[in-house]
Design a protein around this motif. Structure first.
Motif, PDB file in Angstrom:
ATOM      1  N   GLN A 197      19.783 -21.271   1.677  1.00 56.35           N
ATOM      2  CA  GLN A 197      19.573 -19.840   1.616  1.00 56.35           C
ATOM      3  C   GLN A 197      18.137 -19.502   1.960  1.00 56.35           C
ATOM      4  OE1 GLN A 197      21.652 -17.324   0.963  1.00 56.35           O
ATOM      5  NE2 GLN A 197      23.483 -18.497   0.500  1.00 56.35           N
ATOM      6  N   VAL A 198      17.979 -18.377   2.617  1.00 52.25           N
ATOM      7  CA  VAL A 198      16.648 -17.865   2.943  1.00 52.25           C
ATOM      8  C   VAL A 198      16.580 -16.434   2.431  1.00 52.25           C
ATOM      9  CG1 VAL A 198      15.058 -17.234   4.790  1.00 52.25           C
ATOM     10  CG2 VAL A 198      16.431 -19.328   4.992  1.00 52.25           C
ATOM     11  N   GLN A 199      15.515 -16.113   1.755  1.00 52.58           N
ATOM     12  CA  GLN A 199      15.293 -14.752   1.290  1.00 52.58           C
ATOM     13  C   GLN A 199      14.155 -14.135   2.097  1.00 52.58           C
ATOM     14  OE1 GLN A 199      15.209 -17.393  -1.238  1.00 52.58           O
ATOM     15  NE2 GLN A 199      17.436 -17.160  -1.167  1.00 52.58           N
ATOM     16  N   LEU A 200      14.355 -12.899   2.508  1.00 49.52           N
ATOM     17  CA  LEU A 200      13.371 -12.185   3.319  1.00 49.52           C
ATOM     18  C   LEU A 200      13.019 -10.869   2.636  1.00 49.52           C
ATOM     19  CD1 LEU A 200      15.071 -12.689   6.793  1.00 49.52           C
ATOM     20  CD2 LEU A 200      13.203 -14.024   5.846  1.00 49.52           C
ATOM     21  N   VAL A 201      11.743 -10.606   2.503  1.00 44.74           N
ATOM     22  CA  VAL A 201      11.287  -9.374   1.869  1.00 44.74           C
ATOM     23  C   VAL A 201      10.312  -8.670   2.797  1.00 44.74           C
ATOM     24  CG1 VAL A 201      10.121  -8.344  -0.101  1.00 44.74           C
ATOM     25  CG2 VAL A 201      11.600 -10.337  -0.433  1.00 44.74           C
ATOM     26  N   GLU A 202      10.694  -7.451   3.199  1.00 44.31           N
ATOM     27  CA  GLU A 202       9.823  -6.656   4.065  1.00 44.31           C
ATOM     28  C   GLU A 202       8.953  -5.726   3.234  1.00 44.31           C
ATOM     29  OE1 GLU A 202      13.908  -6.477   6.364  1.00 44.31           O
ATOM     30  OE2 GLU A 202      13.234  -6.225   4.293  1.00 44.31           O
ATOM     31  N   SER A 203       7.831  -5.359   3.814  1.00 41.82           N
ATOM     32  CA  SER A 203       6.958  -4.360   3.205  1.00 41.82           C
ATOM     33  C   SER A 203       6.130  -3.709   4.300  1.00 41.82           C
ATOM     34  CB  SER A 203       6.046  -4.982   2.145  1.00 41.82           C
ATOM     35  OG  SER A 203       5.197  -5.946   2.731  1.00 41.82           O
ATOM     36  N   GLY A 204       5.498  -2.586   3.942  1.00 35.51           N
ATOM     37  CA  GLY A 204       4.570  -1.950   4.866  1.00 35.51           C
ATOM     38  C   GLY A 204       5.073  -0.687   5.512  1.00 35.51           C
ATOM     39  N   GLY A 205       6.313  -0.316   5.272  1.00 40.48           N
ATOM     40  CA  GLY A 205       6.817   0.918   5.859  1.00 40.48           C
ATOM     41  C   GLY A 205       6.180   2.132   5.212  1.00 40.48           C
ATOM     42  N   GLY A 206       6.464   3.295   5.786  1.00 37.31           N
ATOM     43  CA  GLY A 206       5.922   4.521   5.227  1.00 37.31           C
ATOM     44  C   GLY A 206       6.005   5.668   6.210  1.00 37.31           C
ATOM     45  N   LEU A 207       5.276   6.718   5.881  1.00 41.49           N
ATOM     46  CA  LEU A 207       5.225   7.926   6.707  1.00 41.49           C
ATOM     47  C   LEU A 207       3.900   7.970   7.445  1.00 41.49           C
ATOM     48  CD1 LEU A 207       6.300  10.752   7.533  1.00 41.49           C
ATOM     49  CD2 LEU A 207       5.210  11.628   5.434  1.00 41.49           C
ATOM     50  N   VAL A 208       3.960   8.206   8.745  1.00 41.68           N
ATOM     51  CA  VAL A 208       2.751   8.253   9.563  1.00 41.68           C
ATOM     52  C   VAL A 208       2.919   9.330  10.629  1.00 41.68           C
ATOM     53  CG1 VAL A 208       3.580   6.495  11.175  1.00 41.68           C
ATOM     54  CG2 VAL A 208       1.118   6.825  10.874  1.00 41.68           C
ATOM     55  N   GLN A 209       1.824   9.913  11.047  1.00 38.65           N
ATOM     56  CA  GLN A 209       1.873  10.913  12.113  1.00 38.65           C
ATOM     57  C   GLN A 209       1.993  10.238  13.472  1.00 38.65           C
ATOM     58  OE1 GLN A 209      -1.580  13.431  11.618  1.00 38.65           O
ATOM     59  NE2 GLN A 209      -0.392  14.917  10.431  1.00 38.65           N
ATOM     60  N   ALA A 210       2.544  10.966  14.403  1.00 37.78           N
ATOM     61  CA  ALA A 210       2.646  10.461  15.770  1.00 37.78           C
ATOM     62  C   ALA A 210       1.266  10.039  16.271  1.00 37.78           C
ATOM     63  CB  ALA A 210       3.234  11.521  16.683  1.00 37.78           C
ATOM     64  N   GLY A 211       1.249   8.892  16.935  1.00 42.60           N
ATOM     65  CA  GLY A 211      -0.013   8.326  17.413  1.00 42.60           C
ATOM     66  C   GLY A 211      -0.655   7.362  16.437  1.00 42.60           C
ATOM     67  N   GLY A 212      -0.130   7.322  15.231  1.00 46.36           N
ATOM     68  CA  GLY A 212      -0.691   6.449  14.211  1.00 46.36           C
ATOM     69  C   GLY A 212      -0.166   5.031  14.293  1.00 46.36           C
ATOM     70  N   SER A 213      -0.551   4.240  13.300  1.00 42.32           N
ATOM     71  CA  SER A 213      -0.206   2.817  13.262  1.00 42.32           C
ATOM     72  C   SER A 213       0.309   2.426  11.886  1.00 42.32           C
ATOM     73  CB  SER A 213      -1.428   1.955  13.594  1.00 42.32           C
ATOM     74  OG  SER A 213      -1.917   2.241  14.887  1.00 42.32           O
ATOM     75  N   LEU A 214       1.134   1.403  11.883  1.00 46.08           N
ATOM     76  CA  LEU A 214       1.588   0.764  10.654  1.00 46.08           C
ATOM     77  C   LEU A 214       1.718  -0.726  10.921  1.00 46.08           C
ATOM     78  CD1 LEU A 214       4.498   3.039   9.299  1.00 46.08           C
ATOM     79  CD2 LEU A 214       2.281   2.641   8.202  1.00 46.08           C
ATOM     80  N   ARG A 215       1.581  -1.514   9.859  1.00 43.12           N
ATOM     81  CA  ARG A 215       1.839  -2.941   9.968  1.00 43.12           C
ATOM     82  C   ARG A 215       2.898  -3.331   8.957  1.00 43.12           C
ATOM     83  NH1 ARG A 215      -1.830  -8.388   9.198  1.00 43.12           N
ATOM     84  NH2 ARG A 215      -1.576  -7.887   6.988  1.00 43.12           N
ATOM     85  N   LEU A 216       3.978  -3.891   9.452  1.00 44.84           N
ATOM     86  CA  LEU A 216       5.040  -4.385   8.595  1.00 44.84           C
ATOM     87  C   LEU A 216       4.855  -5.877   8.351  1.00 44.84           C
ATOM     88  CD1 LEU A 216       8.157  -2.664  10.236  1.00 44.84           C
ATOM     89  CD2 LEU A 216       6.566  -1.741   8.531  1.00 44.84           C
ATOM     90  N   SER A 217       5.261  -6.300   7.165  1.00 47.83           N
ATOM     91  CA  SER A 217       5.211  -7.723   6.815  1.00 47.83           C
ATOM     92  C   SER A 217       6.593  -8.161   6.369  1.00 47.83           C
ATOM     93  CB  SER A 217       4.209  -7.963   5.682  1.00 47.83           C
ATOM     94  OG  SER A 217       2.914  -7.566   6.047  1.00 47.83           O
ATOM     95  N   CYS A 218       6.893  -9.414   6.624  1.00 47.91           N
ATOM     96  CA  CYS A 218       8.148 -10.004   6.176  1.00 47.91           C
ATOM     97  C   CYS A 218       7.847 -11.410   5.698  1.00 47.91           C
ATOM     98  CB  CYS A 218       9.167 -10.031   7.307  1.00 47.91           C
ATOM     99  SG  CYS A 218      10.695 -10.902   6.894  1.00 47.91           S
ATOM    100  N   THR A 219       8.065 -11.647   4.418  1.00 48.34           N
ATOM    101  CA  THR A 219       7.801 -12.956   3.832  1.00 48.34           C
ATOM    102  C   THR A 219       9.111 -13.658   3.538  1.00 48.34           C
ATOM    103  OG1 THR A 219       5.712 -12.221   2.887  1.00 48.34           O
ATOM    104  CG2 THR A 219       6.710 -14.190   1.944  1.00 48.34           C
ATOM    105  N   ALA A 220       9.197 -14.888   3.993  1.00 47.67           N
ATOM    106  CA  ALA A 220      10.401 -15.689   3.807  1.00 47.67           C
ATOM    107  C   ALA A 220      10.194 -16.681   2.671  1.00 47.67           C
ATOM    108  CB  ALA A 220      10.746 -16.437   5.089  1.00 47.67           C
ATOM    109  N   SER A 221      11.272 -16.932   1.939  1.00 52.23           N
ATOM    110  CA  SER A 221      11.256 -17.942   0.883  1.00 52.23           C
ATOM    111  C   SER A 221      12.598 -18.649   0.886  1.00 52.23           C
ATOM    112  CB  SER A 221      10.967 -17.309  -0.483  1.00 52.23           C
ATOM    113  OG  SER A 221      11.964 -16.367  -0.818  1.00 52.23           O
ATOM    114  N   GLY A 222      12.658 -19.731   0.146  1.00 50.71           N
ATOM    115  CA  GLY A 222      13.876 -20.522   0.121  1.00 50.71           C
ATOM    116  C   GLY A 222      13.818 -21.632   1.151  1.00 50.71           C
ATOM    117  N   ARG A 223      14.908 -21.833   1.847  1.00 46.22           N
ATOM    118  CA  ARG A 223      15.008 -22.944   2.795  1.00 46.22           C
ATOM    119  C   ARG A 223      14.403 -22.549   4.153  1.00 46.22           C
ATOM    120  NH1 ARG A 223      19.167 -25.859   5.664  1.00 46.22           N
ATOM    121  NH2 ARG A 223      20.581 -24.097   5.545  1.00 46.22           N
TER     122      ARG A 223
END
Length: 118
Positions: free
Chosen positions: A1-27
């Motif tokens: 089994q592999v578990q994946l957890v995302e983070s970093g989403g949100g609300l941003v204005q057009a032209g802006g930036s965001l960084r998403l992260s995804c951390t894996a655990s398990g096998r």
């Protein structure tokens, strides 16, 4: 089994930036590639970007080329999606997924909402 957890989403204005992260655990040793996908309301889930764990080759959907960058930190079992020059058309739930030796994405995170306002 592999578990994946995302983070970093949100609300941003057009032209802006965001960084998403995804951390894996398990096998995680079975992971050959990690990908980001997104699903906008009323639309099918679509591929955004992917990266190979060994070697680091990357691939992008045409709609995000030049704006999004996928990267990884093997020591942290984490994949990132740097999103720049965001537009309202990028609004969606973003999911990360892992694929094993067979190449199919068979483990998925819960998703993180990205909303871009005009």
């Amino acid at each position: 089994q592999v578990q994946l957890v995302e983070s970093g989403g949100g609300l941003v204005q057009a032209g802006g930036s965001l960084r998403l992260s995804c951390t894996a655990s398990g096998r995680t040793s079975r992971n050959s590639a990690m990908g980001w996908f997104r699903q906008a309301p009323g639309k099918e889930r679509e591929f955004v970007a992917a990266i190979i764990w060994i070697g680091g080759n990357t691939g992008y959907a045409d709609s995000v080329k030049g704006r999004f960058t996928i990267s990884k930190d093997n020591a942290k079992n984490t994949v990132y999606l740097q999103m720049n020059s965001l537009t309202p058309e990028d609004t969606a739930v973003y999911y990360c997924a892992s694929s094993g030796p067979g190449g199919q994405y068979d483990y998925w995170g819960q998703g993180t909402q990205v909303t871009v306002s005009s």
